[in-house]
Enzyme design. Sequence first.
Site, mmCIF file in Angstrom:
data_model
loop_
_atom_site.group_PDB
_atom_site.id
_atom_site.type_symbol
_atom_site.label_atom_id
_atom_site.label_comp_id
_atom_site.label_asym_id
_atom_site.label_seq_id
_atom_site.Cartn_x
_atom_site.Cartn_y
_atom_site.Cartn_z
ATOM 1 N N CYS A 18 0.840 -1.200 0.000
ATOM 2 C CA CYS A 18 0.000 0.000 0.000
ATOM 3 C C CYS A 18 0.871 1.244 0.000
ATOM 4 O O CYS A 18 2.102 1.173 0.097
ATOM 5 C CB CYS A 18 -0.936 0.016 1.197
ATOM 6 S SG CYS A 18 -0.070 0.230 2.765
ATOM 7 N N CYS A 21 3.232 1.700 2.937
ATOM 8 C CA CYS A 21 4.491 0.937 2.849
ATOM 9 C C CYS A 21 5.530 1.754 2.093
ATOM 10 O O CYS A 21 6.678 1.899 2.538
ATOM 11 C CB CYS A 21 4.269 -0.385 2.111
ATOM 12 S SG CYS A 21 3.148 -1.543 2.910
ATOM 13 N N ASP A 405 10.242 25.728 -33.642
ATOM 14 C CA ASP A 405 11.416 26.173 -34.383
ATOM 15 C C ASP A 405 11.251 25.714 -35.828
ATOM 16 O O ASP A 405 10.864 24.575 -36.085
ATOM 17 C CB ASP A 405 12.678 25.572 -33.771
ATOM 18 C CG ASP A 405 13.930 26.100 -34.428
ATOM 19 O OD1 ASP A 405 14.172 27.314 -34.329
ATOM 20 O OD2 ASP A 405 14.656 25.300 -35.046
ATOM 21 N N ASP A 578 15.201 21.040 -32.265
ATOM 22 C CA ASP A 578 15.904 19.811 -32.623
ATOM 23 C C ASP A 578 16.665 19.200 -31.461
ATOM 24 O O ASP A 578 17.268 18.149 -31.590
ATOM 25 C CB ASP A 578 16.847 20.043 -33.807
ATOM 26 C CG ASP A 578 17.973 21.017 -33.486
ATOM 27 O OD1 ASP A 578 18.177 21.319 -32.296
ATOM 28 O OD2 ASP A 578 18.652 21.458 -34.419
ATOM 29 N N ASP A 582 18.935 24.119 -29.985
ATOM 30 C CA ASP A 582 17.807 24.807 -29.353
ATOM 31 C C ASP A 582 17.764 24.559 -27.850
ATOM 32 O O ASP A 582 16.780 24.910 -27.194
ATOM 33 C CB ASP A 582 16.477 24.334 -29.973
ATOM 34 C CG ASP A 582 16.346 24.747 -31.428
ATOM 35 O OD1 ASP A 582 16.720 25.891 -31.749
ATOM 36 O OD2 ASP A 582 15.897 23.929 -32.240
#
Length: 679
Positions: A18, A21, A405, A578, A582
């Site tokens: 759970c 835990c 771009d 790219d 960039d």
Amino acid sequence: MSLAASERVDLPVSGMTCAACARTIERTLASTAGVERARVNLATNTATIEYQASRVRVADFIAAIEDLGYGVPKTAARPEAAEPGYRRRLLAAIVFATPVLALGMSHRWPWLQLALTTPVVFYCGAPFYAAAWRALRHFSANMNSLIALGTGAAFLYSLWETVRGGHEVYFEAAAVIIALILLGRTLEARARSQAGAAIRRLMDLQPPTARVIREGVEVETPVEDVRPGDVVVVRPGERIPVDGTVLSGESAVDESMLTGESMPVDKQAGTAVFAGTINLSGSFRFEVKKAGRGTVLQRMIEMVQQAQGSRAPVARLADVVSGYFTVGVLLAALATFAVWLFFAPVGAALVNAVAVLIVACPCALGLATPTAIMVGTGRGAERGILIKGGEALEMACRIDTIVLDKTGTITRGKPRVTGVFPAPGRTESELLRLAASAERYSEHPLGKAIVEAAAERGIALEEATEFSALAGHGVRARVAGHEVAIGRPGASVAIDGAPAGAIEIADTIKPEAAAAVRRLREAGLEVWMMTGDKREVAEAMAREAGIDRVLAEVLPDQKAAEVKKLQAAGKRVAMVGDGINDAPALAQADLGLAMGSGAGIAMEAGDITLMRDDPTGVAEALELGRRTMRIIRQNLFWAFAYNTLGIPIAALGLLSPMVASAAMALSSVTVVTNSLRLR
């Protein structure tokens, strides 16, 4: 901040059941000296730890986890590994609990009910009691504490009632609750296994062996022994074992599992091939460039694993609530028991308290976010979309502006011949044949574009002699007895000193660009194009792509500043580039999408990496983010609503423990199944 370099390790964890835990382990690891950050993912059964190796060792983490009562297996603790164990206990529970339920309804033979319930409690329910004891030893409580306390109280009270000769027993509650919880765990494990199927499919893509040339002989070699510089042979129908460059031979390769692109990709000498892709037709040899963890496939797997172990910011509320929830439920159950003692016998008070304990188990809350992230990131990987984590998913649904771009995103990123204009007395075919023959051995991108245009039109080329290239001024060569001169920039052509015509070359719009932009605008996004081109040229290209907002004449080092201006205007901006030049703009944006074709792609540049060179992947990535976050919100809503409504109903005595346990199990399965809709 420490200047020491940090390391990262992913440890499989077994025994978690759970959210409490996971939180207990996470809190313990985070408090260890030398640990910078610790995350524990219930859905993937993984602990991710960032630490300073000079101060702490991985063995210390393993010891800490095991000291809490959980395991660190040598192989990944996948959910399906737990399923057979649950299934065996579930079958035993059904066999014994069914007659107990029938006898309990008749209120007869309490000693027989005791005999049938005992194996259910001590064998079938053993994992819950063991986990509850481990938690108690460390002064904490979790979902197993609630189950153990509820069923244990019902069993012990009924045992006491049986010994004293009474008939008001609740053995059926203890037996059926354990059976129903085991059913829920089994179904949940199976569903979680389906949620993690994408990462396993990626792992299965790499073949175990490669056919390597050793001293002129083909040798079947384990893929882990292949090294850069080796020469590997691949035959039709085989998967490519590692990354490399084709040396000889030709073929078509299916790269769909890496890029999401269904069309085969032609391969010949000099082209790149990638691990996990399928060779469809011819045989070829290639030189190994990347092996092991350096391959694109392995980097993809690592990114998906990291993403599946991450959290979305929206999940922080669930983390905080689940941390205190169990203690709150215990107090609510005690209050329920105390209040009912004033109005009803102790047995009825106990039953209502047990119902509160069982109905409030916060398992669904702990699974709400990680299962959706697992499925969403896995589905993205199958489509060539690598999402770095929950934060990227959440931001994807908050974006209102997207900046594309131009070069490599909207356009092809390389020049193409867009027109051939021969002088009077010349033909297009003749002009292109002579120009391409002269450019045949040129390394210039414009020259390559002319050669490619001739090849596309099926024009046979002549041998060129006396070739010379003048930097910035073009090339000269003798072709079929003629002196051919091609100017730079542009492509004006002269033959034997006389003007022969012009070849128009430009970077062209990708055929998918207009549809991709339309899809983004239909999603309600404001779309911009950013380029270094002159405004007139930029606006003409933007119109072709369906974009009416243009940032033109932007130098490479100004891109991040332009993104910042849009953010200053109150916009939440996604930047698509790219992934290499960039990178500053991608980092500045609220969400960075690095676009490329798998080969040499900078996967670290953006929050999302698009493996295929197709702008429609941008819209697909944002839509996947929005769908995933919608699923997470649905999961959190129903998990919170379930517990919020279930506790008072059970406290009022309107919900039996058996119905509560069935509802609790159903809630967890529902959350996981809802996440699977993303597939």
